[in-house]
Structure formats: structure tokens, C-alpha cells
Design a protein around this motif. Sequence first.
Motif, PDB file in Angstrom:
ATOM      1  N   GLU A 116       1.055  -1.074   0.178  1.00 41.48           N
ATOM      2  CA  GLU A 116      -0.023  -0.025  -0.114  1.00 41.48           C
ATOM      3  C   GLU A 116       0.948   1.140  -0.040  1.00 41.48           C
ATOM      4  O   GLU A 116       0.556   2.129  -0.707  1.00 41.48           O
ATOM      5  N   SER A 120       0.920   4.078  -3.130  1.00 45.51           N
ATOM      6  CA  SER A 120       0.700   5.532  -3.114  1.00 45.51           C
ATOM      7  C   SER A 120       1.936   6.368  -3.368  1.00 45.51           C
ATOM      8  O   SER A 120       1.756   7.371  -3.955  1.00 45.51           O
ATOM      9  N   LYS A 123       1.903   6.360  -7.051  1.00 47.64           N
ATOM     10  CA  LYS A 123       1.095   7.312  -7.717  1.00 47.64           C
ATOM     11  C   LYS A 123       1.400   8.985  -7.626  1.00 47.64           C
ATOM     12  O   LYS A 123       1.400   9.552  -8.549  1.00 47.64           O
ATOM     13  N   GLU A 124       1.874   9.214  -6.295  1.00 43.61           N
ATOM     14  CA  GLU A 124       2.229  10.719  -5.991  1.00 43.61           C
ATOM     15  C   GLU A 124       3.584  10.969  -6.899  1.00 43.61           C
ATOM     16  O   GLU A 124       3.586  12.074  -7.539  1.00 43.61           O
TER      17      GLU A 124
END
Length: 353
Positions: A116, A120, A123-124
Motif C-alpha cells: 500500500e 501511493s 502514484k504520488e
Amino acid sequence: MARTRPFHGRNRSSILLGATMKILAIETSCDETSLALVEASGGIKNPRFKVLKNIVSSQIDIHRPFGGVVPMLAKREHLHNLPKLWKQLKKEKPKFDLIAVTVGPGLSPALWAGIEFAKSLAKELKKPLIGANHMEGHLYSTWLTLSAKEKIQFPAAALVVSGGHTMVLALESPTRWDNLGETRDDAAGEAFDKVARLMGLPYPGGPEIQKLALKGDAKAIAFPRPMLREKNYEFSFSGIKTSVLYYVRDNPKTKKADLAASFQQAIIDVLVGKTIRAAHEYGAKSVLLSGGVSANKLLRETLSGESKKLGAKFFVPDFEFNTDNAAMIAAAAYMQKMRKKSLKMEAQPNLGL
Ligand code: KG4
Ligand code: ZN
């Protein structure tokens, strides 16, 4: 020219020929939270790795009172540690092409924490993300500390031995191997941990037994060498723990150091015996040792000595990369990327080799 697209956009053929890439890797499969930055090059035939950073935050003190790793506590600690380690790494303004994360094998809640976080972050930062196999990580950790002159020759025999696994591989090349055999029950590291526990020593047991064994006589007690004479590459270490238990019950005055030394010797005789038999059978030019138990000095020395007798070169990574770390995950991810192989981005607790 500034790169405007992530790594995928670059010339694919250059990837296969062994493009250089920088990988940010994340490892949370058990009780170490680790982040690493590794520069990889050379392609699958002659991979080369330069570890630019390898940060490991150990949770050993948290799990010690329980005598082993508690999965939900591990997850909680990973969730707490990951942002802290990332903050630490970010200060150095790291540049990388790819993010890699361990997807298995390991403890499901612990693996999910890393996955997880990696998702993220990818993505960031708009970076591609790739899943890596923890056991391939241990296997490729052997390449992390090769000097420029050193080269692993094939065929090779490899012993990968940790708290969760014990396996012997015959490798035809860095990416092609046969898994010759594994443990039927406890892994060798698990046996060290369990015997340490019944001797009243803290977790993890391997380093404690090694230390105590230095003052003991390895010939004091003739513990069984399980499956050593069987003509296969399987292991079974749960019985030896029971032998130790009965021996202590029947001989309460035994010196603990003798117990530790004799037990350690029995495990090492089996691990080395089977690995050397594989090396002999497959005409190995190299013998590789990796995984947490490869931190054991006597195991390193014994396997090194026996490999030399066979005329094979012995390779083991530096101590920093024996137990769990993210640098080895970067190495596994690179090899995977080169093979265009992908793993599902979800926790795979029983992922094999
Ligand atoms: O590879 P690792 O860090 O985690 C797993 O993937 O399991 O291995 C941890 C295991 C533990 O069982 C620990 O007791 C063992 O490696 N270990 C050792 C030594 N250092 C760590 N076993 C024997 N001798 C050591 N010096
Ligand atoms: Zn491991």
C-alpha cells in the motif's frame, strides 16, 4: 535532455541489453522495515548492482517479548516506520526510475503494509511500480557485494536459508534454475529460533546460539543429522528441536554452550552436506549462500571450505545483506524487469521460487 516519461517510455531493446536503472525498493515481509536505493546494470547475463543506500529498521525489540514475530504488530510497526524511512531518504533528493516492493512470500499483513505504501508513493511520484519475490531477493543478494573483478560462473548450486525457508537450487544461469528441494517442516532459521527459546535465549535465536556455541564443544552431544543420508534435497528440522528438548530434560546439568555448539554443528552438517552434494551432481563452478542463516560464521566457513575442495568458488554477501533488507529486493526487481516478468501487486504469502 530532461526525461518527460517514466522508465517504460525508454527504448525497450536497451532495457533487454541491460540498461542502467536506479531502483527504490521497499521490503516489509517480516520484521524489518527497509528502504534502499540501488543502481542496477548489466542485464540478466551479467547483472551488476551498486547499493547507494540501504536503511533497515528492525522491530526485533518489539517482538522479542513474544518469542517470535507477531504479524499484526509487524504491520503496525511497518506503517509507522515506512514514512519515517522515506523522509530520511528524501532528504538526499534521490533520483530513481522504478519503485519495487516485496509481494511475497511473507506475513500477509506485513506485506500489505509495504504494498500500500509503495502504491501511493508510485502514484504520488508518477513512477512505475514492480512487485518482487523475497526469496529471489535473498538469492540475488549474492550479487550485491561482488567486486568488479568477480563473476559468478555457471552452473552454480545455491543454498537459500532463512527463518521461513531452506532450499537448494541448481542454477544454469542467473535466471534459470531448478528448485531441488526444500524443508518439509521447519526452516533452519526457525530451528535456531525454537531451540534458542527452549534454552531460554532471546529471539532471534541464530545469533544467540552462534555466540554461545563459541564456548562449547560441538562434539559433546551427537544430535541427529536429519535426512543427511537420504538421496534427495529435502530437509526436516522439526525433529532435531525435539531431540534437544529430550536431551535437556534427561541431562539437566548439560553445559548450555555444549548444547548450542552441538546443535549448531548438526544443522550445519546437514545444510552443507546437501548443498555440496548438489554442487557435485551438477558440476557447479560456483556455490552461493544467502538468507538470514548465512550470517552464521561457522556455516560460511564450512561451506566455503567444502566448496573449495570441490574446485568451486564460494560466494556469500556481506553481513549487511544476509538478513532481510530492501537492497536485495531492488536486485530481484531488476532481474524481473529484464525478464519482462511481472507479479501481481498483492500480498502473496506463499509465493515460491
Ligand atoms: O532472512 P531473514 O532475515 O528473515 C526471513 O526471511 O526469515 O532470516 C532470519 C533468520 C532467523 O531465524 C534468525 O535466527 C536467523 O535468520 N539467523 C541466524 C543467524 N543470524 C540470523 N541463524 C544462525 N546464525 C546466525 N548468525
Ligand atoms: Zn528473508
